[in-house]
Enzyme design. Structure first.
Site, PDB file in Angstrom:
ATOM      1  N   ARG A  46       0.173  -1.165   0.403  1.00 36.63           N
ATOM      2  CA  ARG A  46       0.437  -0.102  -0.325  1.00 36.63           C
ATOM      3  C   ARG A  46       0.621   1.033  -0.113  1.00 36.63           C
ATOM      4  NH1 ARG A  46      -1.205   1.538   4.410  1.00 36.63           N
ATOM      5  NH2 ARG A  46      -2.258   0.088   5.051  1.00 36.63           N
ATOM      6  N   TYR A  98     -17.487  15.350 -15.656  1.00 30.40           N
ATOM      7  CA  TYR A  98     -18.230  14.458 -15.761  1.00 30.40           C
ATOM      8  C   TYR A  98     -18.587  14.252 -14.608  1.00 30.40           C
ATOM      9  CZ  TYR A  98     -18.196   9.211 -15.233  1.00 30.40           C
ATOM     10  OH  TYR A  98     -17.725   7.754 -14.307  1.00 30.40           O
ATOM     11  N   ASP A 170      -8.371  18.597 -14.343  1.00 31.35           N
ATOM     12  CA  ASP A 170      -8.096  16.950 -15.262  1.00 31.35           C
ATOM     13  C   ASP A 170      -8.362  16.374 -16.441  1.00 31.35           C
ATOM     14  OD1 ASP A 170      -9.283  14.538 -16.290  1.00 31.35           O
ATOM     15  OD2 ASP A 170     -10.744  14.391 -14.586  1.00 31.35           O
TER      16      ASP A 170
HETATM   17  O1  P1T Z   1     -13.660   5.702 -14.030  1.00 29.90           O
HETATM   18  P1  P1T Z   1     -12.900   6.332 -13.520  1.00 29.90           P
HETATM   19  O2  P1T Z   1     -11.663   5.962 -13.893  1.00 29.90           O
HETATM   20  O3  P1T Z   1     -12.706   6.358 -11.909  1.00 29.90           O
HETATM   21  O4  P1T Z   1     -12.462   8.050 -13.884  1.00 29.90           O
HETATM   22  C1  P1T Z   1     -13.424   8.761 -13.679  1.00 29.90           C
HETATM   23  C2  P1T Z   1     -13.170  10.027 -14.552  1.00 29.90           C
HETATM   24  C3  P1T Z   1     -12.518  11.182 -13.839  1.00 29.90           C
HETATM   25  N1  P1T Z   1     -12.059  12.314 -15.167  1.00 29.90           N
HETATM   26  C4  P1T Z   1     -12.449  12.120 -17.000  1.00 29.90           C
HETATM   27  C5  P1T Z   1     -12.495  13.526 -17.383  1.00 29.90           C
HETATM   28  C6  P1T Z   1     -13.519  11.398 -16.615  1.00 29.90           C
HETATM   29  O5  P1T Z   1     -14.506  11.131 -17.893  1.00 29.90           O
HETATM   30  C7  P1T Z   1     -13.167   9.831 -15.663  1.00 29.90           C
HETATM   31  C8  P1T Z   1     -14.605   8.435 -16.187  1.00 29.90           C
HETATM   32  N2  P1T Z   1     -15.312   9.007 -17.098  1.00 29.90           N
HETATM   33  C9  P1T Z   1     -16.233   7.765 -17.825  1.00 29.90           C
HETATM   34  C10 P1T Z   1     -16.281   6.917 -17.412  1.00 29.90           C
HETATM   35  C11 P1T Z   1     -16.831   8.631 -19.329  1.00 29.90           C
HETATM   36  O6  P1T Z   1     -17.489   7.369 -19.701  1.00 29.90           O
HETATM   37  O7  P1T Z   1     -17.149   9.550 -19.218  1.00 29.90           O
END
Ligand code: P1T
Length: 379
Positions: A46, A98, A170
């Site tokens: 971890r 998102y 992001d």
């Molecule tokens: O799904 P995850 O790895 O937890 O990531 C979240 C996330 C964070 N930031 C952006 C810009 C994202 O698009 C996403 C996840 N997005 C999708 C699953 C989607 O289909 O848009």
């Protein structure tokens, strides 16, 4: 060294014990110590794991930061960044994000005393008006999911810094190949590595990269204390994916542009959101801060019925959440990725029931265009 050289080599020296050219998957939870307090730099997985450490060094190099941290998902990465702050702190977020990020802010973190304001960071004047004495963070996606709105990263960084706040970006949609937020002044870069960094739709993961040692120490502490780490196998898959990031992104970009141009000319398509099109309201800014436009496109079909017809008629494009893999995915933001955004808020933003999103893959682009042409004929 150049981007591709770094992507292939940083953090990935041949294995010292065997000479293996590929970093092994250190599938181990713990490490034997020679005597009390004497170990080889690893105590418990971890805290750190050699496969994850290789990925973290690699991603840090690609984003141009000194510290990289890999998490179990993009959401886990975002959550870890938010725990740098404390009850009573205020965060200004871009209004289009998102849906899962919005859900985390509104339905989890608010209950812990963080406060959020949302503003259109494509127009930074609006964000400026939202600053309060306790504002600690400006949080943006650029381009945004799914509307492809663009925030001027350099201007947003100076705005945040003028108010004593940090800027987090992001960078999932662009990847460091096309956009490097730290170089433009951002303090924190986030990724869902599930997308372009992995690139092959075979693992969920997240990452945070930053350059400030104090923030780095704190995030390292949080990563270990809260424990949402990326496992060795998934770290290895991302490391493997990143080796071809440059060639994939360049093909994604070429295909993305061709599909966007096709859609923009199509009589059944009302509006195409893609920063590479000169008609995109922030095309000039996109050219300035990104070195490519990527392969995420959303477009308006006019109604839920039309969107359904398109999504039902595609044969090559796959109807699925997620993005950034070599295969083309098509989705319906209002009921899929952004279902957790309240309907009136979706409408206000422009995430209509007729909006369709495509993550253009790297198949032969003529095949993709033929598939979309066939699907649009059903409208
Ligand atoms: O799904 P995850 O790895 O937890 O990531 C979240 C996330 C964070 N930031 C952006 C810009 C994202 O698009 C996403 C996840 N997005 C999708 C699953 C989607 O289909 O848009």
């Amino acid at each position: 060294m150049g981007f591709s050289t770094d992507a292939i080599h940083v953090g990935q020296e041949p294995d010292p014990t065997t000479g293996a050219i590929i970093v092994p998957i250190y599938q181990t939870s713990t490490y034997v110590q020679e005597e009390l307090g004497k170990h080889k730099g690893y105590e418990y997985s971890r805290t750190s794991n050699p496969t994850r450490a290789a990925l973290e060094r690699n991603l840090a190099a690609l984003e141009g930061g000194r510290f990289g941290f890999a998490f179990a998902s993009g959401m886990a990465a975002i959550n870890a960044v938010m725990t740098l702050f404390k009850a009573g702190d205020h965060i200004i977020s871009a209004h289009n994000l998102y849906g899962g990020t919005f859900r985390l802010f509104e339905r989890v973190l608010k209950d812990f005393g963080l406060t959020f304001s949302y503003s259109d960071t494509a127009r930074l004047g609006q964000a400026e008006a939202a600053f309060q004495p306790n504002t600690r963070l400006l949080y943006v996606e650029t381009p945004t999911n799914p509307l492809m709105e663009i925030t001027d990263i350099a201007a947003a960084a100076s705005l945040a810094h003028r108010h004593g706040a940090l800027l987090a970006v992001d960078n999932t949609f662009m990847s460091p190949y096309f956009q490097r937020p730290l170089a433009l002044g951002a303090d924190i870069v986030l990724h869902s590595t599930t997308k372009y960094l992995n690139g092959h739709s075979d693992g969920v993961g997240g990452a945070v990269i930053l350059d400030d040692a104090r923030l780095g120490d704190r995030l390292k502490f949080i990563q270990n204390a809260a424990g949402a780490v990326l496992g060795p196998m998934d770290s290895w898959l991302v490391l493997r994916g990143v080796k071809t990031l440059a060639v994939r992104m360049s093909q994604h970009n070429e295909n993305g542009m061709a599909v966007a141009e096709f859609l923009a000319k199509h009589p059944k398509v009302k509006n195409v959101h893609y920063p590479g099109l000169p008609a995109h309201p922030q095309h000039a800014l996109a050219r300035k801060q990104m070195s490519g436009f990527g392969a995420m496109i959303s477009f308006e079909t006019g109604s839920l019925e039309n969107a359904k017809k398109v999504l039902k008629s595609v044969r090559l494009c796959s109807l699925a959440e997620s993005l950034g893999g070599v295969e083309t995915l098509i989705s319906h933001p209002a009921t899929m990725t952004h279902a957790s955004v309240p309907p009136e808020e979706r409408r206000r933003l422009g995430i209509t029931d007729g909006l369709v999103r495509i993550s253009v893959g790297i198949e032969d682009v003529e095949d993709l265009i033929a598939d979309l042409d066939h699907a649009l004929a059903s409208v």
